[in-house]
Write a protein that holds these residues in place. Sequence first.
Motif, PDB file in Angstrom:
ATOM      1  N   GLN A 429       0.826  -1.208   0.000  1.00 25.68           N
ATOM      2  CA  GLN A 429       0.000   0.000   0.000  1.00 25.68           C
ATOM      3  C   GLN A 429       0.861   1.260   0.000  1.00 25.68           C
ATOM      4  O   GLN A 429       0.577   2.209  -0.728  1.00 25.68           O
ATOM      5  N   CYS A 430       1.914   1.257   0.814  1.00 28.55           N
ATOM      6  CA  CYS A 430       2.803   2.428   0.872  1.00 28.55           C
ATOM      7  C   CYS A 430       3.546   2.625  -0.446  1.00 28.55           C
ATOM      8  O   CYS A 430       3.727   3.757  -0.903  1.00 28.55           O
ATOM      9  N   SER A 433       0.714   4.075  -2.852  1.00 27.57           N
ATOM     10  CA  SER A 433       0.134   5.376  -2.513  1.00 27.57           C
ATOM     11  C   SER A 433       1.179   6.484  -2.448  1.00 27.57           C
ATOM     12  O   SER A 433       0.887   7.643  -2.746  1.00 27.57           O
ATOM     13  N   LEU A 434       2.424   6.142  -2.065  1.00 23.87           N
ATOM     14  CA  LEU A 434       3.478   7.154  -1.936  1.00 23.87           C
ATOM     15  C   LEU A 434       4.403   7.195  -3.147  1.00 23.87           C
ATOM     16  O   LEU A 434       5.323   8.008  -3.184  1.00 23.87           O
ATOM     17  N   LEU A 439      10.706   0.046  -0.602  1.00 22.53           N
ATOM     18  CA  LEU A 439      10.467   0.198   0.836  1.00 22.53           C
ATOM     19  C   LEU A 439      10.887  -1.102   1.499  1.00 22.53           C
ATOM     20  O   LEU A 439      10.299  -2.160   1.241  1.00 22.53           O
ATOM     21  N   CYS A 454       4.459   1.851   8.807  1.00 26.81           N
ATOM     22  CA  CYS A 454       3.754   1.919   7.519  1.00 26.81           C
ATOM     23  C   CYS A 454       2.375   2.563   7.658  1.00 26.81           C
ATOM     24  O   CYS A 454       1.936   3.301   6.763  1.00 26.81           O
ATOM     25  N   LYS A 455       1.680   2.292   8.741  1.00 27.18           N
ATOM     26  CA  LYS A 455       0.375   2.907   8.945  1.00 27.18           C
ATOM     27  C   LYS A 455       0.480   4.423   9.004  1.00 27.18           C
ATOM     28  O   LYS A 455      -0.388   5.151   8.502  1.00 27.18           O
ATOM     29  N   LEU A 457       3.038   6.134   7.636  1.00 29.04           N
ATOM     30  CA  LEU A 457       3.539   6.598   6.344  1.00 29.04           C
ATOM     31  C   LEU A 457       2.401   6.803   5.346  1.00 29.04           C
ATOM     32  O   LEU A 457       2.454   7.708   4.505  1.00 29.04           O
ATOM     33  N   ARG A 458       1.368   5.965   5.441  1.00 33.32           N
ATOM     34  CA  ARG A 458       0.243   6.082   4.503  1.00 33.32           C
ATOM     35  C   ARG A 458      -0.426   7.456   4.568  1.00 33.32           C
ATOM     36  O   ARG A 458      -0.998   7.923   3.588  1.00 33.32           O
ATOM     37  N   GLN A 460       1.038  10.298   4.977  1.00 32.38           N
ATOM     38  CA  GLN A 460       1.891  11.383   4.491  1.00 32.38           C
ATOM     39  C   GLN A 460       1.468  11.802   3.080  1.00 32.38           C
ATOM     40  O   GLN A 460       1.001  10.976   2.294  1.00 32.38           O
TER      41      GLN A 460
END
Length: 492
Positions: A429-430, A433-434, A439, A454-455, A457-458, A460
């Motif tokens: 997911q990261c 989405s990023l 990663l 990671c939770k 980071l999502r 950001q």
Amino acid sequence: MSASSLLRCTIRLEKRGVASHLVQLRCLSGADAVNALRPFYFAVHPDFFGQHPREREVNENSLKRLNGYLENLQRPGSGSVQPMKLTFYVRDTKDGGDVQQDLLASGFRPVSFILHSKDVLTTVTNVLKSCSLPLEHMKGLKTAGEASQSPADAGVAFYRPIKWDRSYYTFTGFRDPEDELQQAMRVEPTLSMWLRNNEPEASRKHTASLPRREELLRVKEELCHKFDLADIRWQRSWGVAHRCCQLQSLSRLSQQNPEALVNLRGNTVVFADQSGMNASGHVMLGTMDVHHQWTKLLEQLPSYHHLQQQTEWLKERLSFLLGGTQVVLMERLGPVQPITDHYNTLNTFHKSLMSWRLHLHPRSLQGLTMMLEKDRSAPSLHEMGHFIIPASCDPPKLQAFFQSHAPKARQYTQRRKQLQAEEAALIQQCLQSLSLRSLSKEPSVSSSQMIQCCKRLRDQPPPLMQGLHICVSHFYSVMEDGDLCVPWDWKS
């Protein structure tokens, strides 16, 4: 005398006392500071980290910043020095001790501390204390410093700072030392601020490394295809340039002596600290060895493969005796174990079990795992669900331990699988989405820590990290190839 005059007089006296006190504290010379930090330099100097490029680079950057901090303190007229947070990897220079529990897979302790003192002596002492290094040699420096004071200074009363009320600092405009200390404790930057400050340097290094990255991928695929290799890996986090040199060396050997690499077919090659075969059956090529030593190892691979088959038979036999429990390896979290040592440990444990008849149902412990350790004296259950069993364990006690801890082991194992699945999903997911290039995480970062990271980071903003290579670790750092290390518990 009016109240304002009395206050101005008090301020002048305090400033004079503070100045005198700072001169005394800063009297530790540069040479004395170097001598005092000798145990520290011996524990963190980059020259001792030749086989560990990531730790070497972190220590090298931190040493430069520490030396700059000390130089600023010794510079005449230096008013205030900004607090600074540093991270070092510390070699264990003592036998035993409590610090062993903090060792990472690389064998080093990550230590972070904040410099906020205003004198050289206190700074040096704090550095040594933070790294759990001895301070006995500092007593001589302090005694010498006290003896060097002139008789006139000896008559000056000991300076004791006055703890003023907060209204004093509000009225005079002076900074409250307590506030400065609290600010120093909060000196760690936020993730967004650190990325904005270091993204240009990371992009520059990444751009410079692109030709080497392409060369690394090309040579790796060429060797795997030509000699039917299962994979090519590296024991340590060496940089791209270092990895390219190792692959090119193996490529030259394949051109000069192609017959030597025939025995490698179907194997996984690992560039490591020493040549041989590890407990997982992977062929290790020592990065410090020459082609002659590699060729000699490749000629001995048939005998290594025979030993590997015997090792697998012992594992199957032990699994049958222990109700289906599988013997596993956790090489990512510890030093590499040669297959000869692994075989001897399994053989010793197997002989001890054969001396007793264990009453365990053949499938009563199916799905559970265990690790064998030679230096452990009592069995235990790891929080990740695997048993840690000493190779010389008493069979009756071992049976009772398995039966009493099996339910909890299954709970831990199920929890571990759930964490690993959640971690893998969050990483994907990261990445999406990023818009990250990659990663990853260091082995010392647990799945639960990675999930927390990671939770967060999502949430950001996507442009902040677009196109970056992120490695979740315990510190901030820009690596030589443009990869960015961020702590798993970064501040928002």
